[in-house]
Design a protein around this motif. Structure first.
Motif: not given
Length: 127
Positions: A51-52, A60-67
């Motif tokens: 994932m890292k 991308l910003p990390l927040k983009k990976f959150f559903n």
């Protein structure tokens, strides 16, 4: 629409079988002759190091990976908590439950796609 893609390299896609967006994305890949290795995100989510690497590679910003529209995200009240968490804490959280990850998540040799936006996918796969 015609054939867009002639790909020989395989991609990996993390998806959730009951997700309508994932179903549309898989249909699009099939219609465009894109071979993919499928992983059920609930059963086999990325491990921390993977994932890292995906996150770093994406740019991308990390927040983009959150559903952010998912039940687990809402139940954990992550909207208010993410800002106070370190990058590693957020990545570990993503890996702890595949349902927290925005899907589909597509990993290619030189690209990462988060979510299904047909026009973005066409740009990536047409080249």
């Amino acid at each position: 629409m015609g054939e867009l893609i002639k790909m020989t390299k395989k991609i990996k896609i993390y998806y959730y079988p009951k997700c309508t967006t994932c179903k549309r994305a898989l249909k699009w890949l099939k219609e465009n002759n894109v071979e993919c290795e499928k992983r059920d995100i609930k059963e086999q989510s990325p491990v921390f190091e993977e994932m890292k690497e995906i996150y770093k590679k994406s740019g991308l910003p990390l927040k983009k990976f959150f559903n952010t529209s998912g039940l687990v995200y809402k139940e954990l009240k992550l909207k208010d908590k993410l800002a106070d968490m370190s990058e590693d804490e957020q990545l570990k959280l993503l890996c702890s439950n595949g349902m927290l990850i925005k899907r589909p998540l597509v990993i290619g040799n030189d690209f990462i796609l988060v979510g299904f936006k047909e026009n973005e996918w066409e740009k990536v796969f047409k080249n």
